[in-house]
Write a protein that holds these residues in place. Sequence first.
Motif, PDB file in Angstrom:
ATOM      1  N   ALA A 131      -0.851   7.281   1.895  1.00  0.00           N
ATOM      2  CA  ALA A 131      -2.040   7.967   1.381  1.00  0.00           C
ATOM      3  C   ALA A 131      -1.676   9.311   0.758  1.00  0.00           C
ATOM      4  O   ALA A 131      -1.007  10.130   1.383  1.00  0.00           O
ATOM      5  CB  ALA A 131      -3.060   8.163   2.498  1.00  0.00           C
ATOM      6  N   GLU A 182     -13.576  10.308   0.619  1.00  0.00           N
ATOM      7  CA  GLU A 182     -12.495  11.232   0.984  1.00  0.00           C
ATOM      8  C   GLU A 182     -12.780  12.643   0.462  1.00  0.00           C
ATOM      9  O   GLU A 182     -13.157  12.824  -0.700  1.00  0.00           O
ATOM     10  CB  GLU A 182     -11.169  10.722   0.399  1.00  0.00           C
ATOM     11  CG  GLU A 182     -10.785   9.341   0.897  1.00  0.00           C
ATOM     12  CD  GLU A 182      -9.665   8.703   0.098  1.00  0.00           C
ATOM     13  OE1 GLU A 182      -8.797   8.073   0.711  1.00  0.00           O
ATOM     14  OE2 GLU A 182      -9.664   8.835  -1.145  1.00  0.00           O
ATOM     15  N   ASP A 232      -8.757  -1.890  -2.249  1.00  0.00           N
ATOM     16  CA  ASP A 232      -9.497  -0.631  -2.131  1.00  0.00           C
ATOM     17  C   ASP A 232      -8.540   0.558  -2.155  1.00  0.00           C
ATOM     18  O   ASP A 232      -8.870   1.620  -2.674  1.00  0.00           O
ATOM     19  CB  ASP A 232     -10.296  -0.622  -0.824  1.00  0.00           C
ATOM     20  CG  ASP A 232     -10.934   0.733  -0.551  1.00  0.00           C
ATOM     21  OD1 ASP A 232     -11.716   1.209  -1.397  1.00  0.00           O
ATOM     22  OD2 ASP A 232     -10.621   1.331   0.499  1.00  0.00           O
ATOM     23  N   LYS A 233      -7.343   0.366  -1.610  1.00  0.00           N
ATOM     24  CA  LYS A 233      -6.386   1.471  -1.467  1.00  0.00           C
ATOM     25  C   LYS A 233      -5.243   1.327  -2.472  1.00  0.00           C
ATOM     26  O   LYS A 233      -4.888   0.219  -2.883  1.00  0.00           O
ATOM     27  CB  LYS A 233      -5.856   1.529  -0.038  1.00  0.00           C
ATOM     28  CG  LYS A 233      -6.959   1.850   0.980  1.00  0.00           C
ATOM     29  CD  LYS A 233      -6.422   1.874   2.400  1.00  0.00           C
ATOM     30  CE  LYS A 233      -7.490   2.378   3.368  1.00  0.00           C
ATOM     31  NZ  LYS A 233      -8.658   1.475   3.437  1.00  0.00           N
ATOM     32  N   TRP A 292      -4.557   0.599  -8.713  1.00  0.00           N
ATOM     33  CA  TRP A 292      -5.595  -0.107  -7.958  1.00  0.00           C
ATOM     34  C   TRP A 292      -5.927  -1.439  -8.619  1.00  0.00           C
ATOM     35  O   TRP A 292      -7.007  -1.982  -8.419  1.00  0.00           O
ATOM     36  CB  TRP A 292      -6.844   0.761  -7.870  1.00  0.00           C
ATOM     37  CG  TRP A 292      -6.740   1.958  -6.976  1.00  0.00           C
ATOM     38  CD1 TRP A 292      -6.956   2.004  -5.625  1.00  0.00           C
ATOM     39  CD2 TRP A 292      -6.424   3.304  -7.366  1.00  0.00           C
ATOM     40  NE1 TRP A 292      -6.793   3.270  -5.158  1.00  0.00           N
ATOM     41  CE2 TRP A 292      -6.466   4.105  -6.194  1.00  0.00           C
ATOM     42  CE3 TRP A 292      -6.109   3.917  -8.583  1.00  0.00           C
ATOM     43  CZ2 TRP A 292      -6.208   5.473  -6.220  1.00  0.00           C
ATOM     44  CZ3 TRP A 292      -5.838   5.272  -8.609  1.00  0.00           C
ATOM     45  CH2 TRP A 292      -5.888   6.036  -7.436  1.00  0.00           C
ATOM     46  N   GLU A 294       0.834  -1.204   0.000  1.00  0.00           N
ATOM     47  CA  GLU A 294       0.000   0.000   0.000  1.00  0.00           C
ATOM     48  C   GLU A 294       0.868   1.253   0.000  1.00  0.00           C
ATOM     49  O   GLU A 294       1.843   1.360   0.753  1.00  0.00           O
ATOM     50  CB  GLU A 294      -0.921   0.002   1.210  1.00  0.00           C
ATOM     51  CG  GLU A 294      -1.865   1.194   1.247  1.00  0.00           C
ATOM     52  CD  GLU A 294      -2.795   1.177   2.446  1.00  0.00           C
ATOM     53  OE1 GLU A 294      -3.300   2.264   2.812  1.00  0.00           O
ATOM     54  OE2 GLU A 294      -3.011   0.085   3.023  1.00  0.00           O
ATOM     55  N   HIS A 324      -7.220   7.917  -2.411  1.00  0.00           N
ATOM     56  CA  HIS A 324      -6.370   6.837  -1.919  1.00  0.00           C
ATOM     57  C   HIS A 324      -7.232   5.576  -1.826  1.00  0.00           C
ATOM     58  O   HIS A 324      -6.919   4.569  -2.435  1.00  0.00           O
ATOM     59  CB  HIS A 324      -5.774   7.172  -0.551  1.00  0.00           C
ATOM     60  CG  HIS A 324      -4.904   6.074  -0.010  1.00  0.00           C
ATOM     61  ND1 HIS A 324      -3.781   5.635  -0.671  1.00  0.00           N
ATOM     62  CD2 HIS A 324      -5.012   5.297   1.117  1.00  0.00           C
ATOM     63  CE1 HIS A 324      -3.206   4.650   0.023  1.00  0.00           C
ATOM     64  NE2 HIS A 324      -3.940   4.421   1.100  1.00  0.00           N
ATOM     65  N   SER A 325      -8.349   5.693  -1.122  1.00  0.00           N
ATOM     66  CA  SER A 325      -9.345   4.619  -1.089  1.00  0.00           C
ATOM     67  C   SER A 325     -10.356   4.848  -2.206  1.00  0.00           C
ATOM     68  O   SER A 325     -10.839   5.966  -2.404  1.00  0.00           O
ATOM     69  CB  SER A 325     -10.060   4.609   0.259  1.00  0.00           C
ATOM     70  OG  SER A 325     -11.246   3.853   0.194  1.00  0.00           O
ATOM     71  N   ASN A 376     -13.305   3.497  -2.209  1.00  0.00           N
ATOM     72  CA  ASN A 376     -14.659   3.427  -1.665  1.00  0.00           C
ATOM     73  C   ASN A 376     -14.958   4.454  -0.578  1.00  0.00           C
ATOM     74  O   ASN A 376     -16.113   4.851  -0.402  1.00  0.00           O
ATOM     75  CB  ASN A 376     -14.914   2.014  -1.125  1.00  0.00           C
ATOM     76  CG  ASN A 376     -14.891   0.964  -2.218  1.00  0.00           C
ATOM     77  OD1 ASN A 376     -15.486   1.145  -3.274  1.00  0.00           O
ATOM     78  ND2 ASN A 376     -14.174  -0.130  -1.984  1.00  0.00           N
ATOM     79  N   ASP A 377     -13.949   4.877   0.170  1.00  0.00           N
ATOM     80  CA  ASP A 377     -14.193   5.842   1.237  1.00  0.00           C
ATOM     81  C   ASP A 377     -14.519   7.219   0.664  1.00  0.00           C
ATOM     82  O   ASP A 377     -13.928   7.634  -0.330  1.00  0.00           O
ATOM     83  CB  ASP A 377     -12.969   5.951   2.152  1.00  0.00           C
ATOM     84  CG  ASP A 377     -12.723   4.680   2.953  1.00  0.00           C
ATOM     85  OD1 ASP A 377     -13.623   3.820   2.973  1.00  0.00           O
ATOM     86  OD2 ASP A 377     -11.627   4.555   3.534  1.00  0.00           O
TER      87      ASP A 377
END
Length: 255
Positions: free
Chosen positions: A31, A89, A165-166, A154, A28, A83-84, A86-87
């Motif tokens: 971020a 941000e 996800d990240k 990704w 990963e 970065h994510s 799904n989140d």
Amino acid sequence: MGCDKGLLVAAALLALVVPGESITGGGEAVAHSRPYMASLQIPKNGKMTHECGGFLVADQWVMSAAHCFVSGTEGMNVVLGAHSLNDPEESKQTFNILQAYSHSDFSLSNYDNDIALVKLDRPIVASESVKLVKFQREGANDPDKDKEVNTAGWGSLNNLGSRPDKLQEVVIAVMDRVKCGRSDYYGKKFTDNMLCAAKTRADTCDGDSGGPLLFNDVVVGITSNGGKKCGSSKKPGLYTIISHYTQWIDRIMAQ
């Protein structure tokens, strides 16, 4: 295919069988440490899903791979500052596509000239999470054999198709051109417009297509295509050499 600053994480994933292009054998990313990264997303099963990567080269332009657009751009969005995936941000900026310009000599049979430029529907708002990246131009020195390069995306984590996800990143190395052109590697499909790069069980994979290959913090290649197994020793990742397209890039971005 389908990873600079990140540490190469040992991969213990041996493969079975999904064709593609994703980060295998990496880890990963910190971020927003790669604020130029773009996620090209298409509608699937009622939600937007990551399809390809890209990278921000001007206030209203993202560079990617031509093969990401063979089905057109209808419904496709470009997400920056993620970065994510799904989140929700606050750093994310989402764009529609005004026009995608694929190189007119792109060949689907061997992925030669696999480069595209995407004009966003508006200029970006620059931030710590959304910034341009420099790319190699004609006359500059591209990385030689054994030089470490890095990329991110990704894309799939392994040949079973597991998607992160990240944002993931990986350090790999440029491989010998003669070897990549051997019949047991890519043969005549390996052209002067490509370089190949990988390390043992470290590679790009399905979903990383269109992402950047960096050398000394400058993008020198575009993640293009490779074998049906990510991390295969005789089918390393293929990358479009950006410095071969300076005049085309300048002409398209003048529009």
